[in-house]
Scaffold this motif. Structure first.
Motif: not given
Lengths: 163, 650
Positions: B590-618
């Protein structure tokens, strides 16, 4: 007309004086029973507080105002009893520190606002009460009753009016 | 028993009582005669005022309808109690009530002075006398002792409205709460507790099942009403049991406004109202009181919902329009938990260590104190220990007899005795807590906007977004990374794809716990729950699925502007693998009240088929004004998508 008014005012004062004297003699248990302290929703009851989001007392008696309070529950003694019972942990904490907003409020009800000597005496009384072996076995009601009686005695000795 | 007197005193009391009654009769009888002889005159005057009221169309006046608690366009009042009305039930309408109220002005007083309509409905008459010159003759014959004692207008210093922060322990409290306080005493802290607190809420049976509570709350299954109690009882509940911060707005009303507000409150106390959690709630009812008093429009005819923070935004707006003459001051009231954390943070490292060893029962209390030579340090430690144990005991019922309660209580008593054996604290040692920004100082809760997005699979598309309540993790709010979002709808339109649902979040709540106070046993968990509709993959527009997710993790503050977090999310989907695990890490800046940002990176793992894929958000937010912002976002999940949008809050 003025004569009538004068007689009425004089009589009203004469009638009120014995009532006030009676009020000062009321004990904590009487106030508790008659003013509905036990029937109030306990603020410490998280289950109720979580569900209602309010302190709901329509139709019940409660010490707070003329709108909802019986006539004999309006004096400072009844208000002090309610404050001690409902906010006992905060009063305990304030007395331990020797200061705090709950202690200030209690001194107001005792008719001795800002009286440091009375606060110190009451602190000594709590030290005696809490230092006794049975303190941990006493209920909140009993602890509040003991402290109320100590306040009543100290306020009377200091010439304060708790009625 | 109460009021048991010695015999001689009782006899005196009875004697004076009898004399008093006789004297009162002598006083009243002449007045009654005078009244009766003039009654025909007043009947005639009443008719004149009915005509005048019709000429002014007072029955349809917005303020009159507000006094009767009628919404715009409604034909009935929201008050259920029959004794709130003077007109007969059969043909009730605001006009009939106005007539009945005006006629009642001229009624002679009865045996009970407080029962006269002027004493029961003083707010209505205060307002009517602004429009009609109701005769004051013989006003002294209608005294209202109860009202006078309750209102104490001559002692009234000011009126406050209090915003209570949201509370996730109860669905109805998630959006916060609104209280009113009548300030009769001086400005000292002790007097503040003795002021009269005004609350409004539903009468919920004890032990109500949570699902029934939500449904009945939403669909009008409860009655509600105002209650008045000393403010310390509300301070006890909200600050010391539920640990909610509060902001007190002290208002600057003129004497007429204060009188009208108090008198209308008096006539509303004890009556039952209809209750709908979303719309006819505490915020709306207390806002109505201020509308009646000030004539301002606080938006109390909402179509769908009315949140406490909505009222405070309206109040801020009205104050700005009045050049700051409506709100005298805003005061932050920290919860007892925040006070405890603050006091703990002031202990030095050595005392903090001793504190945690004591509460972890790794050392005996008395032994630990022996090693602390400086009495001031012993006092400071015992003060915080006592506050801690009171904090731990707060959620228990006062009459709890369980072993956990008894053990904590015994420990607290031990500390209490030791503390009472030392001198009182010095006032100079206390230090103010830095106030938290009031919720209404940020953006308003509803959000809408338009944007453009570019998807690497199907190209550019137009985005339209609407959210009925949108306090998200990078919004201009005081949640510092936490979030509460309700009905957040995002639609897309592409030439090749047509109209499609990007996502619908029914509810999304997040608690980012960056508690830097290291008190042993205090929760450091962060969590996130959400349910709604989303696209299964970023590269499709007709692959929507329902989902429900819950995440648990930790967060840590990295300096004053950065928060890092790591969570493990479990998500149930209506399509695909149905059950997924998503570990992810993120950063928020966060930069005062004017500005804020978020960044997320993760991995999605299906429990049934075992497949996985990454995701990224900004995503980043830049506020052009308090309620206007630009957002830029980028997502990657097999394909890339970037978006730019302009959003307005209201």
């Amino acid at each position: 007309m003025k004569i009538y008014l004068g007689i009425a005012a004089g009589l009203a004062m004469a009638v009120a004086m014995p009532l006030q004297a009676a009020d000062s003699k009321r004990e904590f248990a009487d106030i508790y029973t008659e003013c509905g302290l036990g029937a109030m929703i306990a603020p410490n009851n998280a289950a109720v507080a979580a569900v209602t989001n309010v302190t709901w007392d329509l139709g019940t008696t409660a010490i707070s105002s003329d709108a909802t309070t019986p006539e004999n529950c309006k004096g400072n003694s009844a208000s002090a009893a309610a404050l001690i019972f409902e906010a006992y942990p905060s009063i305990e904490q304030d007395l331990a520190r020797g200061e705090g907003e709950h202690l200030s409020a209690l001194l107001q009800f005792a008719g001795c606002q800002g009286d440091a000597d009375l606060a110190a005496s009451l602190r000594d009384d709590l030290a005696s009460l809490a230092g006794s072996e049975e303190y941990s076995d006493r209920t909140t009601f009993e602890r509040a009753e003991d402290l109320y009686e100590a306040l009543d005695a100290r306020a009377t000795a200091a010439g304060c009016s708790m009625t | 028993m109460c009021n048991v007197l010695p015999r001689s005193q009782s006899a005196d009391w009875l004697f004076f009582l009898v004399l008093g009654i006789l004297a009162s009769l002598l006083l009243v009888v002449p007045l009654e005669r005078a009244w009766c002889s003039d009654s025909s005159v007043y009947e005639q005057q009443a008719a004149e005022f009915l005509t005048a009221a019709d000429e002014l169309d007072l029955a349809e006046n917005r303020q009159w309808r507000r006094l009767l608690h009628m919404r715009a366009g409604a034909t009935r009042s929201n008050v259920i109690s029959q004794d709130f009305f003077l007109a007969s039930v059969e043909d009730w309408n605001p006009h009939a009530e106005l007539y009945a109220t005006l006629r009642a002005w001229f009624e002679p007083p009865g045996d009970d002075p407080d029962a006269h309509p002027r004493c029961r409905f003083p707010g209505r008459y205060t307002w009517l006398r602004q429009h009609l010159a109701l005769p004051a003759a013989h006003a002294e014959t209608v005294r209202c002792p109860k009202l006078e004692r309750w209102a104490r207008l001559d002692e009234l210093r000011s009126i406050s409205v209090i915003m209570v922060s949201g509370y996730f322990g109860n669905p109805a409290s998630s959006f916060g709460h609104l209280l009113m306080k009548l300030n009769h005493g001086d400005e000292s802290a002790g007097s503040r507790l003795l002021d009269l607190g005004i609350n409004y809420g539903a009468a919920v049976p004890e032990g109500e099942w949570m699902v029934a509570y939500i449904l009945r709350g939403l669909f009008g299954g409860y009655h509600a009403g105002f209650s008045d109690r000393s403010y310390y009882t509300q301070d006890q509940t909200y600050s010391r049991v539920e640990f909610r911060d509060m902001w007190e707005y002290e208002l600057d009303l003129d004497p007429y406004q204060e009188e009208l507000l108090l008198f209308h409150l008096w006539e509303s106390l004890g009556h039952r109202f209809s209750y709908y959690f979303l719309r006819e709630n505490c915020a709306l009812r207390l806002a109505e009181l201020l509308e009646i008093a000030t004539g301002n429009d606080f938006g109390t005819d909402p179509k769908l919902w009315y949140a406490p923070v909505t009222f405070f935004h309206r109040l801020e707006d009205a104050d700005r329009e009045a050049n700051g003459s409506l709100v005298r001051s805003v005061r932050f009231i920290p919860s007892s938990q925040r006070v405890l954390y603050h006091e703990f943070s002031r202990l030095d490292a050595e005392l903090s260590l001793v504190f945690n060893r004591i509460i972890g029962e790794e050392t005996m209390l008395t032994e630990a104190l022996v090693d602390i030579a400086d009495e001031r340090h012993r006092i400071a430690l015992l003060d915080v220990l006592l506050a801690y144990y009171q904090y731990r005991l707060a959620p228990y019922p006062a009459d709890d007899d369980g072993p956990d309660f008894r053990a904590l209580d015994a420990r607290k008593n031990e500390i209490l005795v030791l503390r009472l054996g030392l001198p009182p604290s010095s006032a100079a040692e206390t230090e103010e807590i830095i106030p938290l920004r009031a919720p209404a100082k940020g953006s308003k809760p509803s959000k809408g906007g338009l944007g453009l997005a570019r998807n690497s699979a199907f190209g550019t598309y137009l985005k339209g977004e609407f959210s009925s309540f949108h306090y998200d993790s990078i919004g201009n709010n005081n949640l510092a990374g936490s979030a509460l979002v309700v009905m957040d709808v995002s639609l897309g339109y592409a030439d090749s794809e047509g109209l499609f649902i990007d996502h619908v979040d029914f509810v999304r709540a997040r608690k980012l716990n960056v508690n830097t106070v290291r008190i042993e046993g205090e929760s450091t968990w962060s969590w996130d729950v959400a349910t709604g509709i989303k696209r299964d993959q970023l590269d499709c527009t007709s692959c929507q699925e329902l989902f429900a997710s819950a995440a648990l993790g930790r967060a840590v503050e990295l300096g004053s502007n950065w928060i890092a977090h790591g969570t493990l999310q479990a998500r149930l989907d209506s399509k695909g693998d149905h059950f997924n695990l998503r570990p992810e890490i993120g950063l928020r800046h966060s930069h005062g009240e004017r500005m804020a940002s978020r960044f997320v990176v993760g991995l999605e793992q299906g429990l049934k088929d075992g497949g996985s894929q990454s995701h990224l958000e900004f995503e980043t937010r830049w506020s052009v004004a308090t309620n206007l912002e630009i957002r830029v976002s980028a997502r990657r999940q097999q394909v890339n998508e970037v978006a730019l949008g302009l959003f307005q809050y209201w």
